[in-house]
Design an enzyme around this catalytic site. Structure first.
Site, PDB file in Angstrom:
ATOM      1  CG  ASP A 116     -30.444  43.212  -8.618  1.00 24.99           C
ATOM      2  OD1 ASP A 116     -30.355  43.118  -7.376  1.00 24.99           O
ATOM      3  OD2 ASP A 116     -29.528  43.678  -9.324  1.00 24.99           O
ATOM      4  CG  ASP A 174     -30.145  41.041  -4.628  1.00 19.54           C
ATOM      5  OD1 ASP A 174     -29.044  40.843  -5.164  1.00 19.54           O
ATOM      6  OD2 ASP A 174     -30.811  42.070  -4.813  1.00 19.54           O
TER       7      ASP A 174
HETATM    8  C1  BDR Z   1     -25.018  45.782  -5.802  1.00 16.68           C
HETATM    9  O1  BDR Z   1     -24.851  45.224  -7.101  1.00 16.68           O
HETATM   10  C2  BDR Z   1     -25.359  43.919  -7.124  1.00 16.68           C
HETATM   11  O2  BDR Z   1     -24.584  43.077  -7.895  1.00 16.68           O
HETATM   12  C3  BDR Z   1     -25.481  43.483  -5.696  1.00 16.68           C
HETATM   13  O3  BDR Z   1     -26.552  42.563  -5.564  1.00 16.68           O
HETATM   14  C4  BDR Z   1     -25.722  44.751  -4.947  1.00 16.68           C
HETATM   15  O4  BDR Z   1     -27.097  45.066  -4.887  1.00 16.68           O
HETATM   16  C5  BDR Z   1     -23.647  46.190  -5.294  1.00 16.68           C
HETATM   17  O5  BDR Z   1     -23.104  47.181  -6.104  1.00 16.68           O
HETATM   18 CA    CA Z   2     -28.789  43.423  -5.562  1.00 13.05          CA
END
Ligand code: BDR
Ligand code: CA
Length: 289
Positions: free
Chosen positions: A9, A14
């Protein structure tokens, strides 16, 4: 070469995870996108931006779930920015024509069926696409080689709502399906693992100044969060790269525990929290049934 599919996402961390994977000797069969930090349309655009800067637009990108299994969506503008890549002004839009037309969940099924027992899934967002894939094809979960995911918190102090970690809390039903339907152990990099391995900002500063266009890109997408954390005296926590690294180089994992884990689905303060059956009560009960 190890065959991997990255489901994400994207998201700043990421992006870090994808760039790390791109730097390794692995065969990235696809990147599949899901809603999570932001809507899947923005996520898909971000993934194409990342691949463009890394000159790897040969890797197919598939758009997947718009919403969680129960239809909810989220935005995380405080951390990731409104565009979910730090709202950097001078990153050019990617060629959206490169996006594949097949749905991400279908692509997952197809690619895993074409490479039975060979594909490692690296899941960096809510698990919606993977849960959908396992519903599409009953054999999907048996044909995946391994799944490494970032998500869940062990002690009920996460970063989403009262006691969940974001990726599990954003789609608890999908997390439940994945944890309960995979025929192989699911490798979880928990929120706590990420907190225990926070990095120094000096490391980050060196890392974004190595002089490549990828480092420049990383600096642009993370400069707002760098400023924000500096003001708040917060650490550099990048969760998703840990899951990518653990999948690609499992020898870096120094400690692992095998336990039955599931997810709380009930409405209320603990919805989305990972629940670990440390004493194996559920397994014992199953054996008695
Ligand atoms: C996860 O939440 C997202 O905001 C980050 O990309 C990570 O995958 C951490 O809790
Ligand atoms: Ca993520």
């Amino acid at each position: 070469k190890l065959k991997v599919i990255i489901d994400c996402d994207a998201g700043i961390d990421d992006a870090q995870a994808i760039m790390i994977a791109l730097s390794q000797e692995v065969d990235i069969l696809a990147i599949t996108c899901t809603s999570g930090n932001v809507d899947v349309d923005k996520v898909s655009k971000n993934v194409l931006k990342i691949l463009e800067v890394c000159e790897r637009t040969d890797i197919p990108v598939y758009k997947g779930a718009h919403r969680s299994m129960l239809g909810t969506t989220f935005e995380m503008p405080l951390y990731h920015g409104v565009d979910c890549l730090g709202d950097a002004s001078d990153i050019k839009d990617p060629d959206m024509g490169l996006l594949k037309q097949t749905h991400a969940a279908q692509a997952l099924v197809q690619l895993v069926n074409e490479n039975p027992g060979e594909v490692v899934i690296i899941a960096l967002g809510p698990l919606t696409n993977i849960a959908l894939a396992s519903h599409f094809d009953a054999e999907f979960t048996t044909r995946v080689k391994d799944i490494y995911l970032m998500g869940g918190c062990i002690h009920g102090k996460g970063n989403h709502w009262v006691s969940a970690e974001f990726n599990f809390g954003a789609d608890p039903e999908a997390a439940y399906v994945v944890l309960n339907q995979f025929k192989r152990p699911v490798c979880i990099v928990s929120w706590e693992t990420c907190l225990e391995h926070e990095l120094e900002w000096e490391f980050y500063d060196r890392y974004v100044q190595v002089g490549t266009k990828q480092a420049e890109f990383m600096k642009k997408i993370s400069s707002k969060i760098r400023e924000y954390e500096a003001k708040m005296n917060g650490p550099f926590i990048a969760c998703d790269p840990f899951a990518a690294c653990a999948a690609i180089q499992p020898q870096i994992v120094l400690q692992e525990t095998s336990v039955y884990a599931t997810v709380e689905l009930k409405e209320g303060l603990t919805r989305g929290q990972m629940v670990i059956d440390w004493r194996e009560c559920s397994r014992r009960q199953l054996m008695c049934d």
